[in-house]
Design a protein around this motif. Structure first.
Motif, PDB file in Angstrom:
ATOM      1  N   VAL A 129     -19.286  -1.152  57.465  1.00  0.00           N
ATOM      2  CA  VAL A 129     -18.734   0.028  58.124  1.00  0.00           C
ATOM      3  C   VAL A 129     -19.865   0.877  58.714  1.00  0.00           C
ATOM      4  CG1 VAL A 129     -17.452   2.172  57.789  1.00  0.00           C
ATOM      5  CG2 VAL A 129     -16.679   0.082  56.681  1.00  0.00           C
ATOM      6  N   THR A 133     -21.425  -0.799  61.739  1.00  0.00           N
ATOM      7  CA  THR A 133     -20.569  -0.720  62.924  1.00  0.00           C
ATOM      8  C   THR A 133     -20.600   0.676  63.527  1.00  0.00           C
ATOM      9  OG1 THR A 133     -19.121  -2.344  61.836  1.00  0.00           O
ATOM     10  CG2 THR A 133     -18.271  -1.261  63.805  1.00  0.00           C
ATOM     11  N   GLU A 134     -20.572   1.694  62.670  1.00  0.00           N
ATOM     12  CA  GLU A 134     -20.657   3.072  63.143  1.00  0.00           C
ATOM     13  C   GLU A 134     -21.971   3.317  63.867  1.00  0.00           C
ATOM     14  OE1 GLU A 134     -17.895   5.284  59.739  1.00  0.00           O
ATOM     15  OE2 GLU A 134     -20.080   5.153  59.486  1.00  0.00           O
ATOM     16  N   TRP A 168     -16.588  -8.703  61.106  1.00  0.00           N
ATOM     17  CA  TRP A 168     -15.257  -8.130  60.838  1.00  0.00           C
ATOM     18  C   TRP A 168     -14.169  -9.166  61.081  1.00  0.00           C
ATOM     19  CZ3 TRP A 168     -14.019  -4.182  58.086  1.00  0.00           C
ATOM     20  CH2 TRP A 168     -14.838  -3.051  58.009  1.00  0.00           C
ATOM     21  N   ASP A 226     -10.210  -6.830  53.467  1.00  0.00           N
ATOM     22  CA  ASP A 226     -10.552  -5.512  54.017  1.00  0.00           C
ATOM     23  C   ASP A 226      -9.847  -5.224  55.345  1.00  0.00           C
ATOM     24  OD1 ASP A 226     -12.557  -4.639  52.008  1.00  0.00           O
ATOM     25  OD2 ASP A 226     -13.613  -6.424  52.711  1.00  0.00           O
ATOM     26  N   LEU A 240      -9.109  -1.471  55.793  1.00  0.00           N
ATOM     27  CA  LEU A 240     -10.377  -0.799  56.075  1.00  0.00           C
ATOM     28  C   LEU A 240     -10.779  -1.007  57.530  1.00  0.00           C
ATOM     29  CD1 LEU A 240     -12.797   0.776  54.864  1.00  0.00           C
ATOM     30  CD2 LEU A 240     -13.862  -1.444  54.374  1.00  0.00           C
ATOM     31  N   MET A 292     -11.349   1.926  60.431  1.00  0.00           N
ATOM     32  CA  MET A 292     -12.641   1.989  61.105  1.00  0.00           C
ATOM     33  C   MET A 292     -12.495   1.772  62.612  1.00  0.00           C
ATOM     34  SD  MET A 292     -15.229  -0.031  62.517  1.00  0.00           S
ATOM     35  CE  MET A 292     -14.523  -1.610  62.054  1.00  0.00           C
TER      36      MET A 292
END
Length: 382
Positions: A186, A189-190, A208, A217, A220, A224
């Protein structure tokens, strides 16, 4: 630039009386005394900065490399340095901001580890930079470096850190989404989205997709992808959750009521697409030799071939009602088997002498288009 009072740094707690019983709740005053960094506090440095509770003493010329934000920060500050002084609570006059431990430049919103990673990159020797390994600790250092160089506009260093991070993070050792020793998927990726680094974002997206395909996930990934507006990934995640069934949606704590409404909307919309699938063949680009009457016959043959291909799939693997991606993929594999004569064609390809390969390309294009537009089916109900 804002600075702390030079003689004391207070946290948001309160003093308690010494004679109160240990079992009694206390209001406690806690002093956070800044400490000098063990590595980046140079005796010949000319600028003191406070990051969290750590003091760094470095060289301004180092921080102003690459036309970073620090250059303009120091330029604005220089006009005030000759006349600006501060007085401590004890009445002692201290110099301009950044010239001593008593009056440091305070950086807001950064962590000491992030700033330490920046200084590592700015002061490191070439062999130290090239010696970055594929360990989790290196991954975390590069992650911190990429974040802080993006904030302060060290463009060349940011690009180097992101490229290294992509190579380092994609090492087989980095496989789990919850990595306590380094950035997780996460966070990665952010960061890629924040820095608009296409290669790193693509690498994260591939990871992903693997998780989503294996059913891990998924909720999730939905949250995201919605937050970062990653439409292609969002559609795949919603589609995967859709196929897990409503008993899963209703019990997953990461899904909100709005998510469940979108899933119901997607179930209805994709179900309608599946109902029309056999009667809506992909648009066929004809071969140059396929003209006139031959093209008319080719179009008719393609419509029949597509319908038969989709119907064959229905009698193959049992797929769920709204699984338009699975049904299209199955149609693609069936079409390939027909064209390559792995299964009897029963004359379905006779009128498509020149356009068989084009039919494969049209089917692949339709599948890609569906995958990229999946998120559009999972909408809010007006």
């Amino acid at each position: 630039m804002a600075h702390l009072p030079p003689d004391v740094y207070l946290t948001n707690t309160f003093m308690h009386s010494a004679d109160v019983s240990p079992s009694t709740p206390k209001l406690q005053l806690q002093l956070s005394i800044p400490s000098r960094d063990s590595m980046y506090y140079y005796s010949d440095g000319n600028t003191v900065l406070l990051v969290e509770t750590t003091l760094f003493k470095v060289h301004r010329s180092t921080l102003t490399k690459e036309k970073s934000t620090f250059e303009s920060m120091f330029s604005l500050d220089s006009d005030l340095r000759s006349s600006t002084t501060s007085t401590s609570n004890s009445g002692v006059t201290v110099g301009p901001e950044g010239e001593s431990d008593d009056n440091p430049i305070r950086l807001q919103g950064d962590t000491a580890d992030e700033f330490r990673s920046l200084l590592w990159a700015l002061y490191a020797l070439p062999h130290e930079l090239e010696g970055v390994t594929t360990t989790k600790s290196s991954s975390l250092k590069l992650f911190n470096l990429a974040r802080i160089t993006h904030k302060y506009e060290f463009r060349a260093t940011e690009s180097w850190a992101l490229d290294k991070l992509k190579t380092t993070w994609m090492h087989p050792g980095h496989s789990h989404i919850d990595d306590a020793e380094g950035p997780n998927l996460v966070q990665l990726t952010e960061l890629a989205s924040l820095c608009e680094h296409r290669d790193l974002l693509e690498a994260a997206t591939i990871r992903w997709k693997r998780l989503i395909t294996s059913g891990k996930d998924v909720a999730l990934a939905i949250g995201m992808a919605e937050r970062l507006n990653l439409r292609s990934l969002l559609g795949l995640a919603y589609h995967a959750m859709l196929l897990q069934g409503r008993e899963v949606w209703d019990t997953d704590p990461q899904l909100t009521r709005a998510h469940r409404i979108r899933l119901l909307s997607g179930h209805y919309a994709l179900g309608r697409v599946c109902e029309r699938l056999s009667s809506e063949p992909p648009t066929l680009q004809h071969h140059l030799r396929c003209t006139g009457g031959a093209q008319v016959r080719c179009n008719q043959a393609w419509a029949g071939l597509w319908r038969s291909t989709v119907d064959m799939g229905k009698h193959g693997l049992p797929l769920q009602y709204p699984d338009v991606i699975g049904k299209t993929m199955l149609a693609e594999s069936t079409l390939k088997a027909l064209i390559e004569r792995e299964i009897p064609t029963h004359g379905l390809l006779d009128a498509m002498q020149w356009c068989k390969e084009n039919a494969m390309a049209a089917t692949a294009g339709k599948l890609k288009e569906m995958q990229e537009s999946l998120a559009d089916y999972f909408t809010d109900v007006a």
